[in-house]
Design a protein around this motif. Structure first.
Motif, PDB file in Angstrom:
ATOM      1  N   ALA A 118       0.835  -1.207   0.000  1.00 36.86           N
ATOM      2  CA  ALA A 118       0.000   0.000   0.000  1.00 36.86           C
ATOM      3  C   ALA A 118       0.870   1.257   0.000  1.00 36.86           C
ATOM      4  O   ALA A 118       0.600   2.220  -0.731  1.00 36.86           O
ATOM      5  CB  ALA A 118      -0.924   0.000   1.219  1.00 36.86           C
ATOM      6  N   GLU A 119       1.943   1.238   0.799  1.00 34.43           N
ATOM      7  CA  GLU A 119       2.864   2.387   0.835  1.00 34.43           C
ATOM      8  C   GLU A 119       3.529   2.588  -0.523  1.00 34.43           C
ATOM      9  O   GLU A 119       3.674   3.721  -1.004  1.00 34.43           O
ATOM     10  CB  GLU A 119       3.936   2.163   1.910  1.00 34.43           C
ATOM     11  N   THR A 120       3.928   1.491  -1.158  1.00 31.75           N
ATOM     12  CA  THR A 120       4.589   1.551  -2.469  1.00 31.75           C
ATOM     13  C   THR A 120       3.656   2.146  -3.521  1.00 31.75           C
ATOM     14  O   THR A 120       4.072   2.950  -4.358  1.00 31.75           O
ATOM     15  CB  THR A 120       5.048   0.134  -2.900  1.00 31.75           C
ATOM     16  N   VAL A 121       2.382   1.755  -3.465  1.00 32.45           N
ATOM     17  CA  VAL A 121       1.394   2.273  -4.424  1.00 32.45           C
ATOM     18  C   VAL A 121       1.213   3.782  -4.232  1.00 32.45           C
ATOM     19  O   VAL A 121       1.175   4.541  -5.204  1.00 32.45           O
ATOM     20  CB  VAL A 121       0.044   1.531  -4.282  1.00 32.45           C
ATOM     21  N   LEU A 122       1.138   4.223  -2.971  1.00 37.39           N
ATOM     22  CA  LEU A 122       0.990   5.658  -2.700  1.00 37.39           C
ATOM     23  C   LEU A 122       2.218   6.446  -3.183  1.00 37.39           C
ATOM     24  O   LEU A 122       2.088   7.528  -3.760  1.00 37.39           O
ATOM     25  CB  LEU A 122       0.775   5.909  -1.206  1.00 37.39           C
ATOM     26  N   LEU A 123       3.408   5.900  -2.958  1.00 42.67           N
ATOM     27  CA  LEU A 123       4.630   6.552  -3.438  1.00 42.67           C
ATOM     28  C   LEU A 123       4.614   6.650  -4.962  1.00 42.67           C
ATOM     29  O   LEU A 123       4.994   7.669  -5.533  1.00 42.67           O
ATOM     30  CB  LEU A 123       5.876   5.780  -2.981  1.00 42.67           C
ATOM     31  N   GLY A 124       4.163   5.571  -5.603  1.00 41.10           N
ATOM     32  CA  GLY A 124       4.086   5.555  -7.066  1.00 41.10           C
ATOM     33  C   GLY A 124       3.067   6.545  -7.596  1.00 41.10           C
ATOM     34  O   GLY A 124       3.265   7.182  -8.637  1.00 41.10           O
ATOM     35  N   LEU A 125       1.969   6.685  -6.860  1.00 43.09           N
ATOM     36  CA  LEU A 125       0.917   7.628  -7.251  1.00 43.09           C
ATOM     37  C   LEU A 125       1.475   9.046  -7.296  1.00 43.09           C
ATOM     38  O   LEU A 125       1.169   9.838  -8.191  1.00 43.09           O
ATOM     39  CB  LEU A 125      -0.229   7.534  -6.245  1.00 43.09           C
ATOM     40  N   ALA A 126       2.337   9.364  -6.341  1.00 40.38           N
ATOM     41  CA  ALA A 126       2.931  10.703  -6.281  1.00 40.38           C
ATOM     42  C   ALA A 126       3.908  10.940  -7.429  1.00 40.38           C
ATOM     43  O   ALA A 126       4.119  12.078  -7.838  1.00 40.38           O
ATOM     44  CB  ALA A 126       3.642  10.886  -4.945  1.00 40.38           C
ATOM     45  N   ARG A 127       4.502   9.863  -7.970  1.00 43.34           N
ATOM     46  CA  ARG A 127       5.422  10.027  -9.104  1.00 43.34           C
ATOM     47  C   ARG A 127       4.684  10.404 -10.378  1.00 43.34           C
ATOM     48  O   ARG A 127       5.230  11.023 -11.269  1.00 43.34           O
ATOM     49  CB  ARG A 127       6.205   8.729  -9.356  1.00 43.34           C
ATOM     50  N   GLY A 128       3.419   9.936 -10.475  1.00 44.48           N
ATOM     51  CA  GLY A 128       2.599  10.319 -11.618  1.00 44.48           C
ATOM     52  C   GLY A 128       3.080   9.765 -12.943  1.00 44.48           C
ATOM     53  O   GLY A 128       2.971  10.426 -13.975  1.00 44.48           O
ATOM     54  N   SER A 129       3.630   8.553 -12.938  1.00 45.36           N
ATOM     55  CA  SER A 129       4.111   7.963 -14.189  1.00 45.36           C
ATOM     56  C   SER A 129       3.120   6.970 -14.779  1.00 45.36           C
ATOM     57  O   SER A 129       3.504   6.016 -15.444  1.00 45.36           O
ATOM     58  CB  SER A 129       5.464   7.276 -13.959  1.00 45.36           C
ATOM     59  N   GLY A 130       1.847   7.154 -14.485  1.00 40.95           N
ATOM     60  CA  GLY A 130       0.832   6.283 -15.078  1.00 40.95           C
ATOM     61  C   GLY A 130       0.690   4.967 -14.335  1.00 40.95           C
ATOM     62  O   GLY A 130       1.214   4.786 -13.235  1.00 40.95           O
ATOM     63  N   GLY A 131      -0.031   4.041 -14.974  1.00 42.53           N
ATOM     64  CA  GLY A 131      -0.369   2.760 -14.341  1.00 42.53           C
ATOM     65  C   GLY A 131       0.836   1.989 -13.850  1.00 42.53           C
ATOM     66  O   GLY A 131       0.777   1.331 -12.811  1.00 42.53           O
ATOM     67  N   ARG A 132       1.945   2.074 -14.598  1.00 46.42           N
ATOM     68  CA  ARG A 132       3.119   1.282 -14.232  1.00 46.42           C
ATOM     69  C   ARG A 132       3.674   1.682 -12.865  1.00 46.42           C
ATOM     70  O   ARG A 132       4.168   0.857 -12.113  1.00 46.42           O
ATOM     71  CB  ARG A 132       4.197   1.454 -15.304  1.00 46.42           C
ATOM     72  N   SER A 133       3.559   2.959 -12.531  1.00 46.03           N
ATOM     73  CA  SER A 133       4.157   3.419 -11.267  1.00 46.03           C
ATOM     74  C   SER A 133       3.303   3.047 -10.057  1.00 46.03           C
ATOM     75  O   SER A 133       3.751   3.155  -8.925  1.00 46.03           O
ATOM     76  CB  SER A 133       4.414   4.927 -11.301  1.00 46.03           C
ATOM     77  N   ILE A 134       2.046   2.625 -10.287  1.00 45.43           N
ATOM     78  CA  ILE A 134       1.228   2.212  -9.137  1.00 45.43           C
ATOM     79  C   ILE A 134       0.857   0.726  -9.197  1.00 45.43           C
ATOM     80  O   ILE A 134      -0.098   0.288  -8.602  1.00 45.43           O
ATOM     81  CB  ILE A 134      -0.036   3.099  -8.977  1.00 45.43           C
ATOM     82  N   GLN A 135       1.662  -0.042  -9.937  1.00 49.20           N
ATOM     83  CA  GLN A 135       1.455  -1.495  -9.955  1.00 49.20           C
ATOM     84  C   GLN A 135       2.042  -2.161  -8.724  1.00 49.20           C
ATOM     85  O   GLN A 135       1.818  -3.336  -8.478  1.00 49.20           O
ATOM     86  CB  GLN A 135       2.096  -2.108 -11.212  1.00 49.20           C
ATOM     87  N   GLY A 136       2.819  -1.400  -7.946  1.00 51.84           N
ATOM     88  CA  GLY A 136       3.381  -1.961  -6.721  1.00 51.84           C
ATOM     89  C   GLY A 136       4.396  -3.052  -6.993  1.00 51.84           C
ATOM     90  O   GLY A 136       4.951  -3.164  -8.088  1.00 51.84           O
ATOM     91  N   MET A 137       4.619  -3.877  -5.983  1.00 49.28           N
ATOM     92  CA  MET A 137       5.596  -4.964  -6.087  1.00 49.28           C
ATOM     93  C   MET A 137       4.890  -6.220  -6.569  1.00 49.28           C
ATOM     94  O   MET A 137       3.699  -6.397  -6.345  1.00 49.28           O
ATOM     95  CB  MET A 137       6.227  -5.217  -4.715  1.00 49.28           C
ATOM     96  N   THR A 138       5.657  -7.085  -7.215  1.00 52.93           N
ATOM     97  CA  THR A 138       5.076  -8.315  -7.735  1.00 52.93           C
ATOM     98  C   THR A 138       5.501  -9.507  -6.871  1.00 52.93           C
ATOM     99  O   THR A 138       6.546  -9.456  -6.207  1.00 52.93           O
ATOM    100  CB  THR A 138       5.483  -8.516  -9.214  1.00 52.93           C
ATOM    101  N   GLU A 139       4.689 -10.564  -6.867  1.00 50.88           N
ATOM    102  CA  GLU A 139       4.981 -11.754  -6.051  1.00 50.88           C
ATOM    103  C   GLU A 139       6.323 -12.386  -6.378  1.00 50.88           C
ATOM    104  O   GLU A 139       7.005 -12.914  -5.514  1.00 50.88           O
ATOM    105  CB  GLU A 139       3.894 -12.822  -6.291  1.00 50.88           C
ATOM    106  N   PHE A 140       6.674 -12.350  -7.666  1.00 49.08           N
ATOM    107  CA  PHE A 140       7.967 -12.929  -8.060  1.00 49.08           C
ATOM    108  C   PHE A 140       8.503 -12.202  -9.276  1.00 49.08           C
ATOM    109  O   PHE A 140       7.883 -12.190 -10.327  1.00 49.08           O
ATOM    110  CB  PHE A 140       7.819 -14.419  -8.373  1.00 49.08           C
ATOM    111  N   ALA A 141       9.641 -11.551  -9.092  1.00 48.31           N
ATOM    112  CA  ALA A 141      10.372 -10.958 -10.207  1.00 48.31           C
ATOM    113  C   ALA A 141      11.791 -11.466 -10.038  1.00 48.31           C
ATOM    114  O   ALA A 141      12.523 -10.983  -9.187  1.00 48.31           O
ATOM    115  CB  ALA A 141      10.319  -9.434 -10.142  1.00 48.31           C
ATOM    116  N   GLU A 142      12.099 -12.512 -10.752  1.00 51.33           N
ATOM    117  CA  GLU A 142      13.381 -13.218 -10.651  1.00 51.33           C
ATOM    118  C   GLU A 142      14.500 -12.258 -10.249  1.00 51.33           C
ATOM    119  O   GLU A 142      14.725 -11.265 -10.910  1.00 51.33           O
ATOM    120  CB  GLU A 142      13.674 -13.853 -12.020  1.00 51.33           C
ATOM    121  N   PRO A 143      15.238 -12.553  -9.149  1.00 49.30           N
ATOM    122  CA  PRO A 143      15.096 -13.707  -8.242  1.00 49.30           C
ATOM    123  C   PRO A 143      14.305 -13.376  -6.973  1.00 49.30           C
ATOM    124  O   PRO A 143      14.362 -14.126  -6.012  1.00 49.30           O
ATOM    125  CB  PRO A 143      16.560 -13.969  -7.880  1.00 49.30           C
ATOM    126  N   TRP A 144      13.575 -12.248  -6.960  1.00 47.77           N
ATOM    127  CA  TRP A 144      12.975 -11.760  -5.706  1.00 47.77           C
ATOM    128  C   TRP A 144      11.549 -12.275  -5.521  1.00 47.77           C
ATOM    129  O   TRP A 144      10.689 -12.042  -6.363  1.00 47.77           O
ATOM    130  CB  TRP A 144      12.983 -10.227  -5.674  1.00 47.77           C
TER     131      TRP A 144
END
Length: 320
Positions: A118-144
């Motif tokens: 939720a915090e990541t989405v709010l931070l992304g919202l403030a960046r204003g870079s469209g949908g990609r900036s408020i997609q937050g973190m993903t369950e798996f993005a190799e290797p994380w």
């Protein structure tokens, strides 16, 4: 917690051997306990940022706790944190680099919770870079791997309490000079109060939906990118008729493929203007991958081209 970890393992690491980025804080400690119960083997990786007095002792205690919980191994990784981009960003870069180097080919589980999302989405919202900036973190993005994105922070704290674990409380996590700390302590509680609760979960849900939408659009854009390719450049004709959301995705993928880094929304729109709002402007500089390298996108002979340093940008400027 165990259900969340079990589900993640079955989807992304069926072999069941994982590493964990363990800070000694409540989220990663609880994740370690749940992972030990569910995985075949767990290797704990503890990063010592060496930013505070006594950080070595905190790291050593976290490693000892990991072994007590049943981890196969526990290693402390001491890192040097630079200063570029602020202390938070520098520490993050150092941490991820150390974990990546030490993981020995294993996926690395991280203790990010629904609250962090939720915090990541709010931070992304403030960046204003469209949908990609408020997609937050993903369950798996190799290797994380992030098995706890659907789990509230209070649940991790409760698990630690139930198991008699004492998490380390990082003083940075209550330092008001950090934006994320103020989001956590002030902004999200206020939003919950004003909007009647459920805000963190709603933000996380929105992020998940946007990731699905983004994946679908990226897939369509990939096909359009193939159609628009002309050597290393892009045909203007194909781009001109595309929907804006797809056109910017194509331009973004093309720039990243050409070595661009950390593209902003204004970068993308300036390059897009070479296609849609052409009135003789010169090349558009985007940040290059190597230090000191400047990539320049320009319009030439019915194509978008990408060059580095001054050669290409001069061609872009003088062509008209």
């Amino acid at each position: 917690m165990r259900h969340a970890v079990r589900e993640w393992l079955s989807r992304y690491a069926p072999v069941g051997v994982v590493a964990i980025g363990l800070s000694g804080g409540g989220d990663s400690l609880a994740l370690t306990a749940a992972a030990v119960a569910e995985a075949e083997a767990v290797d704990a990786l503890v990063v010592d940022h060496r930013l505070q007095d006594g950080s070595g002792a905190v790291a050593a205690e976290a490693a000892a706790a990991a072994l007590r919980l049943g981890c196969r191994t526990a290693r402390v990784l001491a890192v040097e944190v630079g200063s570029a981009g602020g202390i938070e960003a520098a520490a993050r870069r150092a941490r991820y680099a150390a974990l990546d180097e030490a993981r020995d080919g294993l996926p690395v589980l991280l203790g990010h919770t629904l609250d962090d999302q939720a915090e990541t989405v709010l931070l992304g919202l403030a960046r204003g870079s469209g949908g990609r900036s408020i997609q937050g973190m993903t369950e798996f993005a190799e290797p994380w791997g992030r098995p706890l994105l659907g789990v509230r922070r209070e649940v991790t704290r409760q698990l630690c309490a139930d198991l008699g674990l004492t998490p380390w409380e990082d003083p940075h996590n209550s330092a008001p000079e950090f934006t994320r700390v103020r989001l956590r302590a002030e902004v999200l509680p206020l939003l919950e109060e004003v909007l009647g609760g459920g805000v963190a979960a709603a933000l996380a849900r929105t992020a998940a939906q946007l990731r699905e939408d983004g994946a679908a659009l990226d897939s369509v854009a990939e096909n359009l990118l193939k159609a628009a390719r002309d050597g290393s450049g892009l045909e203007l004709e194909t781009l001109t008729t595309a929907e804006p959301a797809l056109r910017r995705r194509v331009i973004r993928a093309w720039l990243l493929g050409g070595g661009a880094k950390s593209l902003t929304d204004s970068n993308l729109r300036a390059v897009e203007a070479l296609v849609t709002d052409w009135h003789g402007q010169g090349g558009v500089a985007v940040s290059g991958s190597a230090t000191g390298t400047r990539l320049v996108a320009a319009r030439e002979h019915g194509r978008l081209i990408l060059g580095s340093d001054h050669g290409e940008s001069d061609r872009g400027r003088h062509h008209h």
